[in-house]
Design a protein around this motif. Structure first.
Motif, PDB file in Angstrom:
ATOM      1  N   ASN A  85       1.079  -1.264  -0.016  1.00 39.42           N
ATOM      2  CA  ASN A  85      -0.184  -0.045   0.054  1.00 39.42           C
ATOM      3  C   ASN A  85       1.024   1.175   0.093  1.00 39.42           C
ATOM      4  O   ASN A  85       1.044   1.820   1.035  1.00 39.42           O
ATOM      5  N   PRO A  86       1.359   1.603  -1.129  1.00 40.30           N
ATOM      6  CA  PRO A  86       2.314   2.716  -1.316  1.00 40.30           C
ATOM      7  C   PRO A  86       1.765   3.853  -0.775  1.00 40.30           C
ATOM      8  O   PRO A  86       2.681   5.044  -0.376  1.00 40.30           O
ATOM      9  N   LYS A  87       0.698   4.069  -0.752  1.00 46.28           N
ATOM     10  CA  LYS A  87       0.104   5.582  -0.249  1.00 46.28           C
ATOM     11  C   LYS A  87       0.308   5.670   1.357  1.00 46.28           C
ATOM     12  O   LYS A  87       0.313   6.694   1.999  1.00 46.28           O
ATOM     13  N   LEU A  88       0.824   4.475   1.850  1.00 51.60           N
ATOM     14  CA  LEU A  88       1.087   4.676   3.552  1.00 51.60           C
ATOM     15  C   LEU A  88       2.541   5.359   3.652  1.00 51.60           C
ATOM     16  O   LEU A  88       2.672   5.545   4.812  1.00 51.60           O
ATOM     17  N   ILE A  89       3.541   5.408   2.564  1.00 52.05           N
ATOM     18  CA  ILE A  89       4.724   5.893   2.664  1.00 52.05           C
ATOM     19  C   ILE A  89       4.700   7.344   2.688  1.00 52.05           C
ATOM     20  O   ILE A  89       4.005   8.192   1.961  1.00 52.05           O
ATOM     21  N   GLU A  90       5.179   8.049   3.727  1.00 55.56           N
ATOM     22  CA  GLU A  90       5.254   9.534   4.258  1.00 55.56           C
ATOM     23  C   GLU A  90       6.126  10.087   2.850  1.00 55.56           C
ATOM     24  O   GLU A  90       6.799   9.366   2.357  1.00 55.56           O
ATOM     25  N   ARG A  91       5.778  11.204   2.562  1.00 57.73           N
ATOM     26  CA  ARG A  91       6.165  12.026   1.370  1.00 57.73           C
ATOM     27  C   ARG A  91       6.497  13.442   1.693  1.00 57.73           C
ATOM     28  O   ARG A  91       6.036  13.949   2.457  1.00 57.73           O
ATOM     29  N   PRO A  92       7.563  13.886   0.842  1.00 58.89           N
ATOM     30  CA  PRO A  92       8.509  13.262  -0.230  1.00 58.89           C
ATOM     31  C   PRO A  92       9.579  12.657   0.601  1.00 58.89           C
ATOM     32  O   PRO A  92       9.803  13.188   1.736  1.00 58.89           O
ATOM     33  N   ILE A  93      10.421  11.873  -0.046  1.00 63.08           N
ATOM     34  CA  ILE A  93      11.588  11.365   0.293  1.00 63.08           C
ATOM     35  C   ILE A  93      12.694  11.792  -0.710  1.00 63.08           C
ATOM     36  O   ILE A  93      12.580  11.694  -1.816  1.00 63.08           O
ATOM     37  N   VAL A  94      13.676  12.416   0.027  1.00 64.99           N
ATOM     38  CA  VAL A  94      14.921  12.738  -0.991  1.00 64.99           C
ATOM     39  C   VAL A  94      16.093  11.920  -0.717  1.00 64.99           C
ATOM     40  O   VAL A  94      16.414  11.895   0.602  1.00 64.99           O
ATOM     41  N   GLU A  95      16.830  11.221  -1.639  1.00 64.06           N
ATOM     42  CA  GLU A  95      18.147  10.514  -1.343  1.00 64.06           C
ATOM     43  C   GLU A  95      19.057  10.763  -1.868  1.00 64.06           C
ATOM     44  O   GLU A  95      19.003  11.225  -3.136  1.00 64.06           O
ATOM     45  N   THR A  96      20.368  10.699  -1.420  1.00 64.97           N
ATOM     46  CA  THR A  96      21.616  10.591  -2.065  1.00 64.97           C
ATOM     47  C   THR A  96      21.946   9.240  -2.209  1.00 64.97           C
ATOM     48  O   THR A  96      21.505   8.313  -1.702  1.00 64.97           O
ATOM     49  N   GLU A  97      23.372   9.228  -2.533  1.00 68.38           N
ATOM     50  CA  GLU A  97      24.004   7.744  -2.704  1.00 68.38           C
ATOM     51  C   GLU A  97      24.065   7.225  -1.154  1.00 68.38           C
ATOM     52  O   GLU A  97      23.915   5.958  -0.970  1.00 68.38           O
ATOM     53  N   ASN A  98      24.200   8.234  -0.013  1.00 68.26           N
ATOM     54  CA  ASN A  98      24.272   7.607   1.241  1.00 68.26           C
ATOM     55  C   ASN A  98      23.526   8.030   2.287  1.00 68.26           C
ATOM     56  O   ASN A  98      23.608   7.329   3.420  1.00 68.26           O
ATOM     57  N   GLU A  99      22.532   8.844   1.961  1.00 70.53           N
ATOM     58  CA  GLU A  99      21.693   9.467   2.980  1.00 70.53           C
ATOM     59  C   GLU A  99      20.499   9.645   2.476  1.00 70.53           C
ATOM     60  O   GLU A  99      20.311   9.888   1.325  1.00 70.53           O
ATOM     61  N   ALA A 100      19.125   9.742   3.288  1.00 73.45           N
ATOM     62  CA  ALA A 100      18.044  10.377   2.990  1.00 73.45           C
ATOM     63  C   ALA A 100      17.240  11.045   3.875  1.00 73.45           C
ATOM     64  O   ALA A 100      17.589  10.922   5.025  1.00 73.45           O
ATOM     65  N   VAL A 101      16.248  11.911   3.516  1.00 76.62           N
ATOM     66  CA  VAL A 101      15.585  12.612   4.383  1.00 76.62           C
ATOM     67  C   VAL A 101      13.924  12.465   4.059  1.00 76.62           C
ATOM     68  O   VAL A 101      13.703  12.579   2.861  1.00 76.62           O
ATOM     69  N   ILE A 102      13.033  12.556   5.110  1.00 75.65           N
ATOM     70  CA  ILE A 102      11.774  12.874   4.925  1.00 75.65           C
ATOM     71  C   ILE A 102      11.586  14.398   4.622  1.00 75.65           C
ATOM     72  O   ILE A 102      11.923  15.094   5.493  1.00 75.65           O
ATOM     73  N   GLY A 103      10.986  14.873   3.623  1.00 73.92           N
ATOM     74  CA  GLY A 103      10.838  16.055   3.165  1.00 73.92           C
ATOM     75  C   GLY A 103       9.628  16.922   4.021  1.00 73.92           C
ATOM     76  O   GLY A 103       9.012  17.379   3.252  1.00 73.92           O
ATOM     77  N   ARG A 104       9.335  16.645   5.221  1.00 73.20           N
ATOM     78  CA  ARG A 104       8.373  17.162   6.176  1.00 73.20           C
ATOM     79  C   ARG A 104       9.194  17.629   7.411  1.00 73.20           C
ATOM     80  O   ARG A 104       9.563  16.734   8.064  1.00 73.20           O
ATOM     81  N   PRO A 105       9.390  18.963   7.496  1.00 68.88           N
ATOM     82  CA  PRO A 105       8.952  20.015   6.576  1.00 68.88           C
ATOM     83  C   PRO A 105       9.920  20.065   5.279  1.00 68.88           C
ATOM     84  O   PRO A 105      11.177  19.407   5.450  1.00 68.88           O
ATOM     85  N   PRO A 106       9.640  20.523   4.139  1.00 72.65           N
ATOM     86  CA  PRO A 106      10.168  20.460   3.129  1.00 72.65           C
ATOM     87  C   PRO A 106      11.639  21.092   3.221  1.00 72.65           C
ATOM     88  O   PRO A 106      12.679  20.632   2.695  1.00 72.65           O
ATOM     89  N   SER A 107      11.939  22.055   4.200  1.00 70.03           N
ATOM     90  CA  SER A 107      13.194  22.415   4.430  1.00 70.03           C
ATOM     91  C   SER A 107      14.124  21.396   4.831  1.00 70.03           C
ATOM     92  O   SER A 107      15.574  21.744   4.744  1.00 70.03           O
ATOM     93  N   ASN A 108      13.785  20.324   5.357  1.00 68.64           N
ATOM     94  CA  ASN A 108      14.680  19.068   5.491  1.00 68.64           C
ATOM     95  C   ASN A 108      15.603  18.858   4.297  1.00 68.64           C
ATOM     96  O   ASN A 108      16.700  18.326   4.475  1.00 68.64           O
ATOM     97  N   ILE A 109      14.807  19.123   3.256  1.00 70.18           N
ATOM     98  CA  ILE A 109      15.515  18.581   1.913  1.00 70.18           C
ATOM     99  C   ILE A 109      17.028  19.572   1.691  1.00 70.18           C
ATOM    100  O   ILE A 109      17.854  18.948   1.334  1.00 70.18           O
ATOM    101  N   GLN A 110      17.074  20.574   2.559  1.00 71.23           N
ATOM    102  CA  GLN A 110      18.234  21.502   2.299  1.00 71.23           C
ATOM    103  C   GLN A 110      19.456  20.679   2.947  1.00 71.23           C
ATOM    104  O   GLN A 110      20.496  20.922   2.433  1.00 71.23           O
ATOM    105  N   LYS A 111      19.356  19.874   3.753  1.00 71.41           N
ATOM    106  CA  LYS A 111      20.210  19.275   4.567  1.00 71.41           C
ATOM    107  C   LYS A 111      21.015  18.279   3.535  1.00 71.41           C
ATOM    108  O   LYS A 111      22.354  17.909   3.571  1.00 71.41           O
ATOM    109  N   LEU A 112      20.299  17.897   2.461  1.00 72.54           N
ATOM    110  CA  LEU A 112      21.109  16.976   1.307  1.00 72.54           C
ATOM    111  C   LEU A 112      21.595  17.858   0.099  1.00 72.54           C
ATOM    112  O   LEU A 112      22.452  17.398  -0.737  1.00 72.54           O
ATOM    113  N   LEU A 113      21.435  19.306   0.010  1.00 71.68           N
ATOM    114  CA  LEU A 113      21.757  19.989  -1.010  1.00 71.68           C
ATOM    115  C   LEU A 113      23.348  20.705  -0.756  1.00 71.68           C
ATOM    116  O   LEU A 113      23.796  20.879  -0.162  1.00 71.68           O
TER     117      LEU A 113
END
Length: 113
Positions: A85-113
């Protein structure tokens, strides 16, 4: 390479996508409702985020409330529920080769940039 696990119908996911677009970095988009993750892919992603599988579940989804809430589920059972049931997966998720973050709040994504 950056990758976003995206649901176009979700406002937070669209905000996360916009952050990546504005960053100027190369990334790929995976619409996980159209191209679901395997158990192995989801397990690896959860490991990169560094959380227990239950932390990635959208607990307000009807399917969770009706089929899983209140049950004593193992990590592998929770992963299996999200794969089925993929609807159960929190979103968005952003990943790199070695780490990933849940983009809630969206500012979490900045950690990977």
């Amino acid at each position: 390479m950056l990758r976003i696990y995206h649901n176009a119908r979700c406002r937070k996911s669209r905000e996360g996508l916009q952050i990546l677009q504005e960053s100027g970095k190369d990334f790929e988009t995976r619409e996980y409702l159209k191209e679901p993750l395997s158990e192995k892919e989801l397990s690896k992603l959860i490991g990169k985020i560094g959380i227990k599988p239950a932390k990635l579940v959208r607990k307000n989804e009807t399917i969770w409330k009706e089929s899983y809430k209140g049950k004593d589920l193992s990590d592998s059972e929770i992963i299996k529920a999200m794969v089925e049931n993929p609807k159960l997966i929190e979103r968005p998720i952003v990943e790199t080769e070695n780490e990933a973050v849940i983009g809630r709040p969206p500012s979490n994504i900045q950690k990977l940039l």
